[in-house]
Design a protein around this motif. Structure first.
Motif, PDB file in Angstrom:
ATOM      1  N   ARG A  54       0.816  -1.213   0.000  1.00  0.00           N
ATOM      2  CA  ARG A  54       0.000   0.000   0.000  1.00  0.00           C
ATOM      3  C   ARG A  54       0.853   1.268   0.000  1.00  0.00           C
ATOM      4  O   ARG A  54       0.448   2.315  -0.521  1.00  0.00           O
ATOM      5  CB  ARG A  54      -0.914  -0.028   1.229  1.00  0.00           C
TER       6      ARG A  54
ATOM      7  N   ASP B 101      -7.341   5.263   6.327  1.00  0.00           N
ATOM      8  CA  ASP B 101      -7.198   4.014   5.581  1.00  0.00           C
ATOM      9  C   ASP B 101      -6.613   2.912   6.459  1.00  0.00           C
ATOM     10  O   ASP B 101      -6.961   1.732   6.304  1.00  0.00           O
ATOM     11  CB  ASP B 101      -6.313   4.226   4.356  1.00  0.00           C
TER      12      ASP B 101
ATOM     13  N   GLU C  99      -9.126  -0.027   5.727  1.00  0.00           N
ATOM     14  CA  GLU C  99      -8.914  -0.689   4.439  1.00  0.00           C
ATOM     15  C   GLU C  99      -8.351  -2.109   4.520  1.00  0.00           C
ATOM     16  O   GLU C  99      -8.535  -2.897   3.597  1.00  0.00           O
ATOM     17  CB  GLU C  99      -7.993   0.158   3.553  1.00  0.00           C
TER      18      GLU C  99
ATOM     19  N   GLN D 174     -12.691  -6.724   8.501  1.00  0.00           N
ATOM     20  CA  GLN D 174     -11.893  -5.508   8.650  1.00  0.00           C
ATOM     21  C   GLN D 174     -11.059  -5.603   9.920  1.00  0.00           C
ATOM     22  O   GLN D 174     -11.570  -5.937  10.987  1.00  0.00           O
ATOM     23  CB  GLN D 174     -12.827  -4.300   8.716  1.00  0.00           C
TER      24      GLN D 174
END
Length: 307
Positions: A25, A37, A41, A48
């Motif tokens: 990322r 994020d 994310e 999650q």
């Protein structure tokens, strides 16, 4: 935490997956990740999993030890709420939460140290955006200073009779530069130049490097934005290899023999066309502009090689 028989637990798998995710990322710790994020994310098995919490130390309830640590961005001229310093041994320190050794966050860090699990350290590169440093180990505790000793890259044995004694300082300094200082240097330089090449103004961050005016291997090569230039990969290579130099007045000079060559459009427009031209991008903040002293030192070396 590996289960009996050598099988990886869910915690092991989540830690490994999180490490891979933040590396990908952040393009290998070259671009910061937004805090929002990091909270939303990352998914594991469709669920999650938060990578940070409001506090600097994060341990999900189902984990046996701390998962990540975080240092917030401190604007220039302000004092950091927690001062994480480098010790005489070349290793970083990470402060406790407060001064109570039995605070649950400090106990979570102590458990990570005892079990030798690798943490992820999120370091603030700008407000609410972080560079991830993976493979971070807590290798000792200094209760009198309310802090843990951090090794970046590898677990190290700090006992006096350790086999590492004698070469450990040089090794640790190299690891720290590669894994921690360089990503932060890059972020600071690319941000200061507004994600544009100083020479040609290319605006694709994936194609930009944070070049050192004076190499960090040099005694004068400080890891500071004033010793940096945001350069596209072509101009970075040309600068490092002495094809071009930058005068202290920020004017680009191309080596004389290269000006006489005939080749394709890259040579004509990308190098020869920049000869005698001012840098197209410089930082707006005075303290982040390239140091005239460092530029002069670099220019003198270029001029001597180009003569």
């Amino acid at each position: 935490m590996t289960a009996a028989g050598g099988e990886s637990t869910r915690e092991d798998l989540v830690r490994s997956a999180a490490r891979d995710w933040v590396e990908k990322r952040s393009f290998g710790a070259t671009l910061p990740i937004r805090g929002v994020d990091l909270r939303s994310e990352f998914l594991f098995g469709g669920d999650q999993v938060r990578l940070v919490d409001q506090a600097g130390i994060w341990k999900p309830a189902w984990m046996a030890a701390a998962f990540t640590i975080r240092t917030t961005h401190t604007p220039a001229g302000q004092e950091a709420p927690y001062f994480d310093e480098i010790g005489a041994d070349g290793l970083h320190r990470y402060k406790w939460r407060g001064t109570d050794p039995n605070h649950h966050h400090n106990k979570a860090l102590r458990d990570a140290m005892k079990s030798r699990v690798a943490l992820i350290w999120f370091i603030g590169a700008e407000p609410n955006a972080y560079i991830p440093i993976t493979d971070v180990y807590l290798v000792a505790e200094e209760p009198d200073q309310h802090q843990f000793v951090v090794s970046v890259g590898d677990w190290v044995d700090l006992r006096p009779d350790s086999p590492a004694e004698g070469w450990i300082e040089k090794y640790l300094l190299t690891q720290t530069k590669q894994r921690l200082h360089q990503p932060m240097f890059r972020v600071g330089v690319i941000r200061a130049y507004e994600q544009r090449c100083a020479i040609c103004a290319l605006n694709h961050v994936e194609l930009l490097d944070a070049a050192h005016i004076i190499p960090d291997s040099d005694e004068a090569g400080v890891a500071a934005v004033r010793n940096g230039l945001a350069l596209c990969k072509i101009h970075h290579a040309a600068y490092d290899r002495g094809f071009l130099g930058i005068r202290p007045d920020l004017v680009v000079q191309i080596r004389a023999d290269l000006l006489q060559e005939k080749d394709g459009p890259m040579l004509l427009h990308g190098l020869q066309g920049r000869h005698g031209q001012k840098l197209m991008t410089v930082p707006k903040r005075t303290e982040e502009r390239p140091s005239a002293e460092l530029l002069e030192l670099s220019w003198n070396r270029f001029a001597a090689g180009a003569a």
